[in-house]
Design a protein around this motif. Structure first.
Motif, short mmCIF file in Angstrom:
data_model
loop_
_atom_site.label_atom_id
_atom_site.label_comp_id
_atom_site.label_asym_id
_atom_site.label_seq_id
_atom_site.Cartn_x
_atom_site.Cartn_y
_atom_site.Cartn_z
N ILE A 132 -18.98 4.92 20.68
CA ILE A 132 -18.35 5.47 19.49
C ILE A 132 -16.85 5.47 19.73
CG2 ILE A 132 -18.09 7.50 18.02
CD1 ILE A 132 -20.89 8.38 19.11
N VAL A 133 -16.10 4.90 18.80
CA VAL A 133 -14.64 4.93 18.87
C VAL A 133 -14.16 5.64 17.61
CG1 VAL A 133 -12.52 3.59 19.14
CG2 VAL A 133 -14.67 2.74 20.12
N ASP A 134 -13.84 6.92 17.76
CA ASP A 134 -13.47 7.76 16.62
C ASP A 134 -12.54 8.86 17.11
OD1 ASP A 134 -13.39 9.58 14.39
OD2 ASP A 134 -15.29 8.75 13.71
N ASP A 135 -11.44 9.08 16.42
CA ASP A 135 -10.47 10.09 16.84
C ASP A 135 -10.85 11.51 16.43
OD1 ASP A 135 -9.90 9.12 14.20
OD2 ASP A 135 -8.00 10.19 14.26
N SER A 136 -11.92 11.67 15.68
CA SER A 136 -12.38 12.99 15.27
C SER A 136 -13.44 13.50 16.25
CB SER A 136 -12.97 12.95 13.86
OG SER A 136 -13.69 14.13 13.59
N PRO A 137 -13.13 14.53 17.05
CA PRO A 137 -14.14 15.04 17.98
C PRO A 137 -15.41 15.51 17.27
CG PRO A 137 -11.97 15.93 18.52
CD PRO A 137 -11.83 15.21 17.21
N ALA A 138 -15.25 16.16 16.12
CA ALA A 138 -16.43 16.64 15.39
C ALA A 138 -17.31 15.48 14.94
CB ALA A 138 -16.01 17.50 14.20
N CYS A 139 -16.70 14.44 14.41
CA CYS A 139 -17.46 13.27 13.96
C CYS A 139 -18.12 12.57 15.15
CB CYS A 139 -16.55 12.30 13.21
SG CYS A 139 -17.42 10.91 12.48
N SER A 140 -17.41 12.46 16.26
CA SER A 140 -17.97 11.82 17.45
C SER A 140 -19.17 12.60 17.98
CB SER A 140 -16.92 11.72 18.56
OG SER A 140 -15.99 10.72 18.26
N ARG A 141 -19.07 13.93 18.01
CA ARG A 141 -20.19 14.74 18.49
C ARG A 141 -21.42 14.58 17.59
NH1 ARG A 141 -16.11 18.43 19.46
NH2 ARG A 141 -16.53 19.54 17.52
N LEU A 142 -21.20 14.64 16.28
CA LEU A 142 -22.31 14.49 15.34
C LEU A 142 -22.95 13.11 15.48
CD1 LEU A 142 -24.01 15.50 12.94
CD2 LEU A 142 -22.21 14.61 11.44
N GLY B 20 -32.42 7.43 20.36
CA GLY B 20 -32.77 6.73 21.58
C GLY B 20 -31.65 6.00 22.29
N ALA B 21 -30.42 6.19 21.85
CA ALA B 21 -29.30 5.49 22.48
C ALA B 21 -28.70 6.31 23.61
CB ALA B 21 -28.22 5.19 21.45
N GLU B 22 -28.15 5.61 24.57
CA GLU B 22 -27.27 6.21 25.56
C GLU B 22 -25.87 6.06 24.97
OE1 GLU B 22 -25.53 5.02 29.89
OE2 GLU B 22 -27.64 4.60 29.51
N VAL B 23 -25.11 7.15 24.84
CA VAL B 23 -23.87 7.15 24.07
C VAL B 23 -22.66 7.40 24.95
CG1 VAL B 23 -22.63 8.21 22.14
CG2 VAL B 23 -25.12 7.98 22.04
N ARG B 24 -21.61 6.66 24.69
CA ARG B 24 -20.29 6.87 25.31
C ARG B 24 -19.28 6.95 24.17
NH1 ARG B 24 -16.95 4.54 29.63
NH2 ARG B 24 -15.34 6.14 29.73
N ALA B 25 -18.41 7.96 24.19
CA ALA B 25 -17.44 8.14 23.11
C ALA B 25 -16.01 7.94 23.62
CB ALA B 25 -17.58 9.53 22.50
N PHE B 26 -15.20 7.34 22.76
CA PHE B 26 -13.77 7.14 23.02
C PHE B 26 -13.01 7.68 21.82
CE2 PHE B 26 -16.12 3.85 25.18
CZ PHE B 26 -15.51 3.75 26.42
N SER B 27 -11.86 8.30 22.08
CA SER B 27 -11.07 8.87 20.98
C SER B 27 -10.07 7.89 20.38
CB SER B 27 -10.35 10.13 21.45
OG SER B 27 -9.45 9.82 22.50
N LEU C 199 -24.01 -1.78 20.79
CA LEU C 199 -23.50 -1.36 19.49
C LEU C 199 -22.18 -0.63 19.70
CD1 LEU C 199 -24.00 -0.70 16.42
CD2 LEU C 199 -25.14 1.37 17.23
N ILE C 200 -21.20 -0.94 18.87
CA ILE C 200 -19.95 -0.17 18.83
C ILE C 200 -19.80 0.33 17.40
CG2 ILE C 200 -17.44 -0.19 18.99
CD1 ILE C 200 -17.66 -2.27 21.17
#
Length: 133
Positions: free
Chosen positions: A8-18, A27-34, A54-55
Motif C-alpha cells: 500500500i502506498v498512501d500518505d493517509s495513515p487511517a486509509c492505510s490501516r483500513l 489473505g494478503a501479507e501487507v506492507r505499507a509505505f507513506s 499487488l501495489i
C-alpha cells in the motif's frame, strides 16, 4: 499456497490501516509505505521472490501523482498496479490505463473489493511463476 504480498502506498495513515486490515482479512501479507520514493527504493532492492503481487497506490501523494508513479513502475517492468482514488475513476479511466494502472477504485475500499484484488493478484503471481519456471 503462500499469501500474496500486497503493498500500500498512501500518505493517509487511517486509509492505510483500513486498507491493510481489509487486504489482510482477504489473505494478503501487507506492507505499507507513506510515500512513493521509499516504495520504489524497496522495489529496486527486492529480489524477484519478494516482489509484491499487488501495489495499491494512492492517486495523489505528496509531491507526485499516482499516474507518474505508475509510469515509473511500468518502466521497471512491474505489472500489477491498482489506483485508489478519492473521486470517480470513470472520467480519467483512459489516462489511468495509459499510465499503466490496471484498475482504479474509489476510497474507501470494501471487503469484497479487497478479496477480489487479492484473488486476481494471486492468480497473476502464480501465472508469472509458471512462465519463469
Amino acid at each position: 499456497m503462500q499469501p500474496t504480498l500486497a503493498w500500500i502506498v498512501d500518505d493517509s495513515p487511517a486509509c492505510s490501516r483500513l486498507l491493510a486490515r481489509r487486504l489482510g482479512d482477504a489473505g494478503a501479507e501487507v506492507r505499507a509505505f507513506s510515500d512513493a520514493p521509499p516504495a520504489l527504493a524497496e522495489l529496486d532492492e527486492t529480489g524477484p521472490g519478494s516482489l509484491p503481487g499487488l501495489i495499491v497506490l494512492d492517486g495523489e501523494l505528496p509531491g507526485c501523482q499516482g499516474e507518474d508513479v505508475a509510469r515509473d513502475l511500468r518502466r521497471r517492468g512491474y505489472p500489477g498496479v491498482i489506483a485508489l482514488l478519492s473521486g470517480s475513476p470513470r472520467a480519467d479511466e483512459s489516462a489511468l490505463r495509459a499510465a499503466g494502472i490496471d484498475a482504479a477504485l474509489v476510497k474507501p475500499l470494501t471487503s469484497g473489493q479487497a478479496g477480489r484484488l487479492i484473488a486476481a493478484a494471486a492468480r497473476r503471481v502464480h501465472r508469472l511463476a509458471r512462465e519463469v519456471a
